[in-house]
Design an enzyme around this catalytic site. Sequence first.
Site, PDB file in Angstrom:
ATOM      1  N   LYS A  25       0.843  -1.208   0.000  1.00 56.47           N
ATOM      2  CA  LYS A  25       0.000   0.000   0.000  1.00 56.47           C
ATOM      3  C   LYS A  25       0.872   1.250   0.000  1.00 56.47           C
ATOM      4  O   LYS A  25       0.686   2.152  -0.817  1.00 56.47           O
ATOM      5  CB  LYS A  25      -0.887  -0.015   1.258  1.00 56.47           C
ATOM      6  CG  LYS A  25      -1.545   1.311   1.564  1.00 56.47           C
ATOM      7  CD  LYS A  25      -2.470   1.239   2.763  1.00 56.47           C
ATOM      8  CE  LYS A  25      -1.843   1.536   4.099  1.00 56.47           C
ATOM      9  NZ  LYS A  25      -1.542   2.936   4.393  1.00 56.47           N
ATOM     10  N   ASN A  26       1.828   1.288   0.935  1.00 54.25           N
ATOM     11  CA  ASN A  26       2.572   2.531   1.115  1.00 54.25           C
ATOM     12  C   ASN A  26       3.644   2.762   0.050  1.00 54.25           C
ATOM     13  O   ASN A  26       4.325   3.781   0.063  1.00 54.25           O
ATOM     14  CB  ASN A  26       3.150   2.609   2.532  1.00 54.25           C
ATOM     15  CG  ASN A  26       2.036   2.877   3.547  1.00 54.25           C
ATOM     16  OD1 ASN A  26       0.944   3.323   3.179  1.00 54.25           O
ATOM     17  ND2 ASN A  26       2.298   2.594   4.809  1.00 54.25           N
ATOM     18  N   CYS A 119      -5.864   7.595   9.363  1.00 49.81           N
ATOM     19  CA  CYS A 119      -6.152   6.864  10.597  1.00 49.81           C
ATOM     20  C   CYS A 119      -5.971   7.759  11.810  1.00 49.81           C
ATOM     21  O   CYS A 119      -5.076   8.599  11.847  1.00 49.81           O
ATOM     22  CB  CYS A 119      -5.203   5.678  10.704  1.00 49.81           C
ATOM     23  SG  CYS A 119      -5.622   4.402   9.538  1.00 49.81           S
ATOM     24  N   ARG A 124      -0.558  13.830  14.028  1.00 52.68           N
ATOM     25  CA  ARG A 124      -0.123  13.832  12.634  1.00 52.68           C
ATOM     26  C   ARG A 124      -0.050  15.238  12.017  1.00 52.68           C
ATOM     27  O   ARG A 124      -0.789  15.581  11.101  1.00 52.68           O
ATOM     28  CB  ARG A 124      -0.991  12.881  11.800  1.00 52.68           C
ATOM     29  CG  ARG A 124      -0.993  11.492  12.402  1.00 52.68           C
ATOM     30  CD  ARG A 124      -1.586  10.471  11.513  1.00 52.68           C
ATOM     31  NE  ARG A 124      -0.627   9.909  10.584  1.00 52.68           N
ATOM     32  CZ  ARG A 124      -0.922   8.948   9.721  1.00 52.68           C
ATOM     33  NH1 ARG A 124      -2.131   8.482   9.658  1.00 52.68           N
ATOM     34  NH2 ARG A 124      -0.007   8.483   8.908  1.00 52.68           N
ATOM     35  N   ASP A 314       3.650   0.021  12.229  1.00 52.42           N
ATOM     36  CA  ASP A 314       2.478  -0.578  11.578  1.00 52.42           C
ATOM     37  C   ASP A 314       2.289  -2.049  11.967  1.00 52.42           C
ATOM     38  O   ASP A 314       1.262  -2.642  11.635  1.00 52.42           O
ATOM     39  CB  ASP A 314       2.587  -0.451  10.048  1.00 52.42           C
ATOM     40  CG  ASP A 314       2.465   0.994   9.592  1.00 52.42           C
ATOM     41  OD1 ASP A 314       1.998   1.827  10.387  1.00 52.42           O
ATOM     42  OD2 ASP A 314       2.837   1.296   8.443  1.00 52.42           O
ATOM     43  N   ARG A 407      -9.230  -0.558   3.874  1.00 49.74           N
ATOM     44  CA  ARG A 407      -8.337   0.504   3.402  1.00 49.74           C
ATOM     45  C   ARG A 407      -6.967  -0.049   3.050  1.00 49.74           C
ATOM     46  O   ARG A 407      -6.308   0.451   2.142  1.00 49.74           O
ATOM     47  CB  ARG A 407      -8.145   1.556   4.502  1.00 49.74           C
ATOM     48  CG  ARG A 407      -9.365   2.385   4.754  1.00 49.74           C
ATOM     49  CD  ARG A 407      -9.058   3.482   5.728  1.00 49.74           C
ATOM     50  NE  ARG A 407      -7.975   4.301   5.181  1.00 49.74           N
ATOM     51  CZ  ARG A 407      -7.469   5.356   5.781  1.00 49.74           C
ATOM     52  NH1 ARG A 407      -7.940   5.726   6.950  1.00 49.74           N
ATOM     53  NH2 ARG A 407      -6.504   6.048   5.226  1.00 49.74           N
TER      54      ARG A 407
HETATM   55  N1  EPU Z   1       5.701  14.283  11.970  1.00 50.67           N
HETATM   56  C1  EPU Z   1       5.783  15.578  12.398  1.00 50.67           C
HETATM   57  N2  EPU Z   1       5.593  16.572  11.478  1.00 50.67           N
HETATM   58  C2  EPU Z   1       5.337  16.315  10.179  1.00 50.67           C
HETATM   59  C3  EPU Z   1       5.281  14.985   9.737  1.00 50.67           C
HETATM   60  C4  EPU Z   1       5.457  13.969  10.670  1.00 50.67           C
HETATM   61  O1  EPU Z   1       5.985  15.851  13.571  1.00 50.67           O
HETATM   62  O2  EPU Z   1       5.187  17.283   9.416  1.00 50.67           O
HETATM   63  C5  EPU Z   1       5.882  13.204  12.955  1.00 50.67           C
HETATM   64  C6  EPU Z   1       4.650  12.318  13.104  1.00 50.67           C
HETATM   65  O3  EPU Z   1       3.687  12.889  13.960  1.00 50.67           O
HETATM   66  C7  EPU Z   1       5.246  11.047  13.661  1.00 50.67           C
HETATM   67  C8  EPU Z   1       6.619  11.008  12.984  1.00 50.67           C
HETATM   68  O4  EPU Z   1       6.861  12.308  12.487  1.00 50.67           O
HETATM   69  O5  EPU Z   1       5.426  11.149  15.040  1.00 50.67           O
HETATM   70  C9  EPU Z   1       6.749  10.040  11.854  1.00 50.67           C
HETATM   71  O6  EPU Z   1       5.634  10.143  11.001  1.00 50.67           O
HETATM   72  P1  EPU Z   1       5.748   9.944   9.438  1.00 50.67           P
HETATM   73  O7  EPU Z   1       5.658  11.299   8.802  1.00 50.67           O
HETATM   74  O8  EPU Z   1       6.897   9.081   9.109  1.00 50.67           O
HETATM   75  O9  EPU Z   1       4.422   9.154   9.152  1.00 50.67           O
HETATM   76  P2  EPU Z   1       3.641   9.258   7.813  1.00 50.67           P
HETATM   77  O10 EPU Z   1       4.591   9.519   6.730  1.00 50.67           O
HETATM   78  O11 EPU Z   1       2.468  10.133   7.997  1.00 50.67           O
HETATM   79  C10 EPU Z   1       3.858   6.763   7.020  1.00 50.67           C
HETATM   80  C11 EPU Z   1       2.902   5.666   6.703  1.00 50.67           C
HETATM   81  C12 EPU Z   1       2.281   5.159   7.984  1.00 50.67           C
HETATM   82  C13 EPU Z   1       3.389   4.665   8.898  1.00 50.67           C
HETATM   83  C14 EPU Z   1       4.409   5.794   9.150  1.00 50.67           C
HETATM   84  C15 EPU Z   1       5.600   5.368   9.955  1.00 50.67           C
HETATM   85  C16 EPU Z   1       2.070   6.289   4.551  1.00 50.67           C
HETATM   86  C17 EPU Z   1       0.927   6.788   3.739  1.00 50.67           C
HETATM   87  N3  EPU Z   1       1.864   6.186   5.833  1.00 50.67           N
HETATM   88  O12 EPU Z   1       3.092   7.780   7.665  1.00 50.67           O
HETATM   89  O13 EPU Z   1       1.448   4.070   7.619  1.00 50.67           O
HETATM   90  O14 EPU Z   1       2.838   4.270  10.123  1.00 50.67           O
HETATM   91  O15 EPU Z   1       4.873   6.284   7.888  1.00 50.67           O
HETATM   92  O16 EPU Z   1       6.241   4.303   9.337  1.00 50.67           O
HETATM   93  O17 EPU Z   1       3.122   5.968   4.023  1.00 50.67           O
HETATM   94  C18 EPU Z   1      -0.381   2.649   7.805  1.00 50.67           C
HETATM   95  O18 EPU Z   1      -0.053   2.183   6.703  1.00 50.67           O
HETATM   96  O19 EPU Z   1      -1.232   2.114   8.548  1.00 50.67           O
HETATM   97  C19 EPU Z   1       0.258   3.862   8.261  1.00 50.67           C
HETATM   98  C20 EPU Z   1      -0.260   4.627   9.223  1.00 50.67           C
END
Ligand code: EPU
Length: 427
Positions: A25-26, A119, A124, A314, A407
């Site tokens: 997915k990701n 989610c 976030r 995850d 999803r």
């Molecule tokens: N963060 C910030 N500021 C930002 C962006 C992120 O503080 O502007 C923080 C977040 O709050 C978190 C940390 O950085 O504490 C890491 O978050 P990250 O940005 O890596 O998460 P993401 O990119 O939103 C992706 C996956 C998630 C997975 C995480 C961590 C996608 C679409 N989503 O999320 O997948 O849990 O990386 O590996 O790629 C899932 O598939 O169920 C899922 C939630």
Amino acid sequence: MSYLSIKGLSGKATIGGTVKIVGAKNAALKAIAASILFRSPLLLDNVPDIEDVSRMLEIIRTMGGSVSVASHKATIDASTLSSTTLTPEISKRLRSSIVLTGPMLARHGLVRFPHPGGCVIGERPIDLFVEGFIKMGAKVKKVGKFYHVAAPKGGLRGGELFFRTQSVTGTETFMMAAVLSRGVTTIKNAAMEPEIVWLADLLNASGAKIAGAGTPTVTITGVQLLDAKKKVFTVIPDRIEAGSFLILGALAAKKLTVTNVIPEHLESLTELLTYTGTKISTTKNSITVSANKKKGGLCAVNIRTHEYPGFPTDLQAPMVVYLTQAEGESLMFETIFEGRLNFTESLNRMGANISMMDPHRVIIRGSTTIKGSHLESPDLRAGLAFVIAAIIAKGESKIYNVYNIDRGYERIEERLRSIGVCIERKE
Ligand code: EPU
């Protein structure tokens, strides 16, 4: 309202067989966003048939792109986009919509979008994105619930971005933005997930110049619009789906094999399963697991979630279910998202003994007998953890809010039935 009805195995290990893992997915979601950087259609194979992918493709379609999907193959032509606003009704419910902002801004110089949802696993924020756009010369305005971001005249400028927190979508968004920016961009403290490496390979094979993906420093030299020249890119296997099936197998299977996987992507999990007493064997592209049903066969362990190659957030929820069956006290330290342990309350109602120390840490005391229950899937990963808990439980469970599971997991009940789980979707 549809729900999953599951007859529990009362702790017996009777399921088994083979599960073929679908595309990640990701990874697929980011490739869909990448299509905006192309002058020609982008061809993908092994695209998972899941709700999040359909929603992301719908954003491209509703913005004026053309999309065709059949039998896990997708053709995406985003060269005809006519809108610079990410379709709000969909974007605000899908966290991954944020990755569209990078390619949009780089190619069209403008993007408007609502705060992305997804989610409910924590706050976030998108501060890293806003700061990154500004560092690349863009102007960011918040108008009501929308962000308006405009690139400077002549396009985004390369720059140096240091991420305070490693961010998966942040790394992907700026890697893609930088592909069509002027000069060189360096991302430091970049995330290193395999899906990022795959995305960089896809972009490089189409004309981009990205070095260092998969390491903490990624360097991108700006180029012109990309062209894949009809190459087909096969989405890498979903390591989280594979990991979830392996955890299920470790609890309830005589022998379960997941195929079409890259075992190296799952090392943090297989290491922990082995350490705690589960038997695992691996080939080049498959992993086989058998439940350890000796009394006291599984031992407790302390785990902290971590960016790749550490233990993935995850897989935290399914792993907590696993630890309810291990002897002794385990600590699960969820370091990434502050709302991702709330599901443990529902596991306690099923008979688990889990104490929350603070929003990031729980102690799991095992082993405990899990009883069937009625559950509401709070997010896709906790939803699947409930499915696993329901399978090992005594009695019957009903899991509502199945959309959250759909999803991220393709035809989940059909695939679980094929390995012997007694599961049905009911209205
Ligand atoms: N963060 C910030 N500021 C930002 C962006 C992120 O503080 O502007 C923080 C977040 O709050 C978190 C940390 O950085 O504490 C890491 O978050 P990250 O940005 O890596 O998460 P993401 O990119 O939103 C992706 C996956 C998630 C997975 C995480 C961590 C996608 C679409 N989503 O999320 O997948 O849990 O990386 O590996 O790629 C899932 O598939 O169920 C899922 C939630």
